[in-house]
Design a protein around this motif. Structure first.
Motif, PDB file in Angstrom:
ATOM      1  N   ILE A  12       0.779  -1.207  -0.091  1.00 19.40           N
ATOM      2  CA  ILE A  12      -0.113  -0.118  -0.038  1.00 19.40           C
ATOM      3  C   ILE A  12       0.853   1.258   0.129  1.00 19.40           C
ATOM      4  O   ILE A  12       0.533   2.095  -0.904  1.00 19.40           O
ATOM      5  CB  ILE A  12      -1.094  -0.032   1.307  1.00 19.40           C
ATOM      6  N   ILE A  16       0.687   4.253  -2.720  1.00 17.25           N
ATOM      7  CA  ILE A  16       0.364   5.599  -2.131  1.00 17.25           C
ATOM      8  C   ILE A  16       1.508   6.382  -2.305  1.00 17.25           C
ATOM      9  O   ILE A  16       1.160   7.665  -2.802  1.00 17.25           O
ATOM     10  CB  ILE A  16       0.082   5.546  -0.687  1.00 17.25           C
ATOM     11  N   ALA A  43       0.555   6.176   4.218  1.00 16.10           N
ATOM     12  CA  ALA A  43      -0.213   5.111   4.330  1.00 16.10           C
ATOM     13  C   ALA A  43      -0.804   5.159   5.946  1.00 16.10           C
ATOM     14  O   ALA A  43      -1.810   5.138   6.288  1.00 16.10           O
ATOM     15  CB  ALA A  43      -0.082   3.851   3.859  1.00 16.10           C
ATOM     16  N   SER A  47      -4.340   6.433   7.690  1.00 22.72           N
ATOM     17  CA  SER A  47      -5.029   5.507   8.485  1.00 22.72           C
ATOM     18  C   SER A  47      -5.609   5.951   9.865  1.00 22.72           C
ATOM     19  O   SER A  47      -6.667   5.935  10.423  1.00 22.72           O
ATOM     20  CB  SER A  47      -4.577   4.154   8.443  1.00 22.72           C
ATOM     21  N   PRO A  61     -15.462   1.106  -0.958  1.00 22.29           N
ATOM     22  CA  PRO A  61     -14.119   1.704  -0.824  1.00 22.29           C
ATOM     23  C   PRO A  61     -13.880   2.908   0.183  1.00 22.29           C
ATOM     24  O   PRO A  61     -14.979   3.782   0.247  1.00 22.29           O
ATOM     25  CB  PRO A  61     -13.966   2.133  -2.243  1.00 22.29           C
ATOM     26  N   ASP A  62     -12.908   3.082   0.765  1.00 24.95           N
ATOM     27  CA  ASP A  62     -12.504   4.057   1.748  1.00 24.95           C
ATOM     28  C   ASP A  62     -11.865   5.304   1.070  1.00 24.95           C
ATOM     29  O   ASP A  62     -10.870   5.635   1.232  1.00 24.95           O
ATOM     30  CB  ASP A  62     -11.613   3.728   2.979  1.00 24.95           C
ATOM     31  N   TRP A  63     -12.889   5.831   0.206  1.00 23.72           N
ATOM     32  CA  TRP A  63     -12.254   7.044  -0.409  1.00 23.72           C
ATOM     33  C   TRP A  63     -11.712   8.349   0.189  1.00 23.72           C
ATOM     34  O   TRP A  63     -10.549   8.629  -0.145  1.00 23.72           O
ATOM     35  CB  TRP A  63     -13.339   7.677  -1.305  1.00 23.72           C
ATOM     36  N   GLU A  65     -10.395   8.184   3.165  1.00 25.68           N
ATOM     37  CA  GLU A  65      -8.986   7.458   3.594  1.00 25.68           C
ATOM     38  C   GLU A  65      -7.967   7.537   2.695  1.00 25.68           C
ATOM     39  O   GLU A  65      -6.706   8.137   3.078  1.00 25.68           O
ATOM     40  CB  GLU A  65      -9.187   6.296   4.245  1.00 25.68           C
ATOM     41  N   TRP A  66      -8.231   7.045   1.535  1.00 29.49           N
ATOM     42  CA  TRP A  66      -7.191   7.081   0.388  1.00 29.49           C
ATOM     43  C   TRP A  66      -7.073   8.650   0.079  1.00 29.49           C
ATOM     44  O   TRP A  66      -5.759   8.939  -0.064  1.00 29.49           O
ATOM     45  CB  TRP A  66      -7.706   6.394  -0.676  1.00 29.49           C
ATOM     46  N   GLN A  69      -4.538   9.880   2.630  1.00 21.62           N
ATOM     47  CA  GLN A  69      -3.096   8.991   2.242  1.00 21.62           C
ATOM     48  C   GLN A  69      -2.511   9.663   1.402  1.00 21.62           C
ATOM     49  O   GLN A  69      -1.196  10.115   1.442  1.00 21.62           O
ATOM     50  CB  GLN A  69      -3.379   7.582   2.357  1.00 21.62           C
ATOM     51  N   ILE A  70      -2.955   9.991   0.085  1.00 25.72           N
ATOM     52  CA  ILE A  70      -2.576  10.498  -0.973  1.00 25.72           C
ATOM     53  C   ILE A  70      -1.890  11.823  -0.842  1.00 25.72           C
ATOM     54  O   ILE A  70      -0.986  12.370  -1.374  1.00 25.72           O
ATOM     55  CB  ILE A  70      -3.179  10.338  -2.329  1.00 25.72           C
TER      56      ILE A  70
END
Length: 87
Positions: A12, A16, A43, A47, A61-63, A65-66, A69-70
């Protein structure tokens, strides 16, 4: 953390980190290993932040959270690039 958790964090983190690097415009003067390191840290921090806001576990999907992270990876890549450019 179990070995499977560590391996998934690395995978991940790679994804990321690369996505964060793509978000930052221009050429970055950091290597692939630094990108992976920034991605792993982003990441894990992303989280934790998402869990703190209560958006880490959603249906599907955990949009959010992503996105967190990004965004953290992009900030980390840009900061590391600027720090290395000063040297």
């Amino acid at each position: 953390m179990e070995i499977s958790g560590f391996i998934s964090a690395v995978v991940i983190g790679i994804v990321i980190g690369v996505l964060g690097r793509l978000v930052v415009p221009g050429r970055q003067r950091i290597g692939f290993l630094w990108t992976i390191g920034v991605g792993i840290v982003a990441a894990l921090l992303g989280s934790a932040i998402a869990a703190g806001f209560g958006v880490a576990d959603t249906d599907g999907p955990d949009w959010i959270e992503w996105f967190i992270q990004i965004a953290l990876a992009a900030v980390g890549v840009a900061a590391l690039d600027r720090a290395r450019a000063r040297r």
